[in-house]
Design a protein around this motif. Structure first.
Motif, PDB file in Angstrom:
ATOM      1  N   UNK A  73       0.829  -1.211   0.000  1.00 24.31           N
ATOM      2  CA  UNK A  73       0.000   0.000   0.000  1.00 24.31           C
ATOM      3  C   UNK A  73       0.858   1.253   0.000  1.00 24.31           C
ATOM      4  N   UNK A  74       1.937   1.231   0.726  1.00 21.11           N
ATOM      5  CA  UNK A  74       2.811   2.403   0.779  1.00 21.11           C
ATOM      6  C   UNK A  74       3.491   2.641  -0.571  1.00 21.11           C
ATOM      7  N   UNK A  75       3.911   1.564  -1.245  1.00 23.74           N
ATOM      8  CA  UNK A  75       4.522   1.743  -2.567  1.00 23.74           C
ATOM      9  C   UNK A  75       3.491   2.287  -3.554  1.00 23.74           C
ATOM     10  N   UNK A  76       2.257   1.832  -3.459  1.00 26.74           N
ATOM     11  CA  UNK A  76       1.205   2.363  -4.349  1.00 26.74           C
ATOM     12  C   UNK A  76       1.010   3.859  -4.130  1.00 26.74           C
ATOM     13  N   UNK A  77       1.158   4.283  -2.897  1.00 24.12           N
ATOM     14  CA  UNK A  77       1.036   5.713  -2.589  1.00 24.12           C
ATOM     15  C   UNK A  77       2.195   6.500  -3.182  1.00 24.12           C
ATOM     16  N   UNK A  78       3.400   5.983  -3.062  1.00 27.43           N
ATOM     17  CA  UNK A  78       4.584   6.697  -3.525  1.00 27.43           C
ATOM     18  C   UNK A  78       4.762   6.622  -5.046  1.00 27.43           C
ATOM     19  N   UNK A  79       4.387   5.483  -5.651  1.00 28.85           N
ATOM     20  CA  UNK A  79       4.616   5.248  -7.083  1.00 28.85           C
ATOM     21  C   UNK A  79       3.313   4.798  -7.748  1.00 28.85           C
ATOM     22  N   UNK A  80       2.342   5.696  -7.871  1.00 22.00           N
ATOM     23  CA  UNK A  80       1.010   5.290  -8.341  1.00 22.00           C
ATOM     24  C   UNK A  80       0.949   4.876  -9.806  1.00 22.00           C
ATOM     25  N   UNK A  81       1.960   5.188 -10.609  1.00 20.24           N
ATOM     26  CA  UNK A  81       1.913   4.825 -12.030  1.00 20.24           C
ATOM     27  C   UNK A  81       2.097   3.331 -12.249  1.00 20.24           C
ATOM     28  N   UNK A  82       2.843   2.684 -11.382  1.00 21.64           N
ATOM     29  CA  UNK A  82       3.218   1.280 -11.590  1.00 21.64           C
ATOM     30  C   UNK A  82       2.128   0.339 -11.097  1.00 21.64           C
ATOM     31  N   UNK A  83       2.240  -0.928 -11.509  1.00 14.16           N
ATOM     32  CA  UNK A  83       1.453  -1.998 -10.898  1.00 14.16           C
ATOM     33  C   UNK A  83       2.274  -2.577  -9.749  1.00 14.16           C
ATOM     34  N   UNK A  84       1.717  -2.536  -8.553  1.00 14.17           N
ATOM     35  CA  UNK A  84       2.417  -3.039  -7.372  1.00 14.17           C
ATOM     36  C   UNK A  84       1.802  -4.369  -6.971  1.00 14.17           C
ATOM     37  N   UNK A  85       2.640  -5.378  -6.872  1.00 15.09           N
ATOM     38  CA  UNK A  85       2.204  -6.722  -6.498  1.00 15.09           C
ATOM     39  C   UNK A  85       2.680  -7.009  -5.079  1.00 15.09           C
ATOM     40  N   UNK A  86       1.730  -7.337  -4.211  1.00 19.05           N
ATOM     41  CA  UNK A  86       2.077  -7.657  -2.824  1.00 19.05           C
ATOM     42  C   UNK A  86       2.809  -8.987  -2.759  1.00 19.05           C
ATOM     43  N   UNK A  87       3.625  -9.139  -1.713  1.00 18.62           N
ATOM     44  CA  UNK A  87       4.375 -10.393  -1.588  1.00 18.62           C
ATOM     45  C   UNK A  87       4.793 -10.629  -0.152  1.00 18.62           C
TER      46      UNK A  87
END
Length: 316
Positions: free
Chosen positions: A116-130
């Motif tokens: 969730x934090x990466x989605x906030x910082x880098x909203x252009x990308x697709x972020x996959x949780x792991x």
């Protein structure tokens, strides 16, 4: 030539987890970049990254690039972020210039909320949780050691649409092609929280008492505290709507009582003892704040959080 051979892959954070994943990726694919600063970066440029792995064997790898910062990288297809949580915002800001709408980012980190934090910082990308189950650490000579005969990574996007699910499967194929055991999960939040609940007890209590798991098991009072920490984190997960069952909770406690090695210690414990920055907010602060927000009682977690904050303050 495999389709993945054309992909530009970056690994940021070359500690135990990043070193293991990065070494296998760099050994398998031609266009891998490591982001490593200072003496670590210099060592990898001159000597390669040396992996001592019980599971995948000894190897020395030489990625295509080793850079001090991601700021000057061209757009990447895949980025694996393997830093400590307190460095995540800085890491993401350094990546902003090499991320596009087609970039897939996989934060392989501790905690319940790095995705969730990466989605906030880098909203252009697709972020996959792991999440990853692994015993690995970096050594003083910048080599990486992975212990035991397992290293299991799970990836997913909760409630993924078909396009996002395909990206999750593509990541699984990419990692699998490098020898990284990886499973795509439709309910990745349940997988993340099963590990996180364990860590809310494992890291916090080993760090506060500076005991191994076996020492905690041997002390009935400390064993009861461990069970209380697990229960409190489990109830927070339930309040959040995470699909973790009593059977999952019981399995976490069974692992404590019967499966974890006697001399097992935690990363939080080692960081506290060494006077380094810690992930206390990841393993303890987050669960306390979420319990308060959701109106869920967590008195043992709150008490140990305050005591560990004081321990860390004295160490500074």
């Amino acid at each position: 030539m495999r389709a993945s051979d054309d992909k530009k892959i970056t690994v940021l954070g070359l500690g135990g987890v990043g070193g293991y994943v990065g070494a296998l990726l760099a050994d398998a694919y031609p266009h891998v970049t490591f982001v490593a600063r200072g003496e670590r970066g210099k060592s990898i440029r001159e000597n390669g990254l040396i992996l001592h792995s019980d599971y995948r064997g000894e190897r020395t790898v030489h990625p295509e690039n080793v850079v001090e910062t991601a700021a000057d990288l061209e757009t990447q297809d895949y980025i694996f972020i393997c830093v400590k949580n307190y460095s995540l915002e800085e890491a993401c800001r350094s990546l902003a210039g090499c991320v596009s709408e087609d970039t897939v980012i996989v934060p392989v980190m501790n905690g319940a909320d790095p995705g969730d934090r990466v989605r906030e910082y880098l909203p252009r990308a697709t972020v996959i949780d792991s999440l990853i189950y692994i015993v690995a650490f970096a050594n003083a000579d910048y080599s990486v050691t992975q212990q035991d005969k397992f290293a299991n990574l799970y990836v997913g996007i909760q409630d993924a649409d078909p396009a996002d699910w395909k990206k999750c499967c593509d990541v699984t194929d990419l990692l699998g092609g490098a020898g990284v055991d990886c499973t795509a999960s439709r309910d990745i939040q349940a997988e993340i929280w099963k590990k996180y609940i364990l860590n809310c007890a494992y890291n916090v209590e080993t760090a506060l008492y500076n005991n191994s798991i076996g020492q905690l098991r041997d002390d009935p009072q400390k064993a009861a505290i461990y069970e209380a920490l697990v229960d409190e984190a489990w109830h927070v997960a339930l309040a959040k709507g995470i699909h973790v069952t009593k059977a999952h909770r019981d399995a976490i406690l069974h692992r404590f009582h019967y499966e974890l090695q006697y001399d097992a210690t935690s990363s939080l414990q080692r960081d506290v003892n060494a006077g380094r920055p810690t992930e206390l907010e990841t393993f303890s602060g987050y669960i306390v704040r979420e319990a308060r927000r959701l109106g869920t009682a967590a008195p043992v977690s709150e008490k140990m959080y305050e005591e560990l904050k004081e321990t860390c303050r004295k160490a500074d």
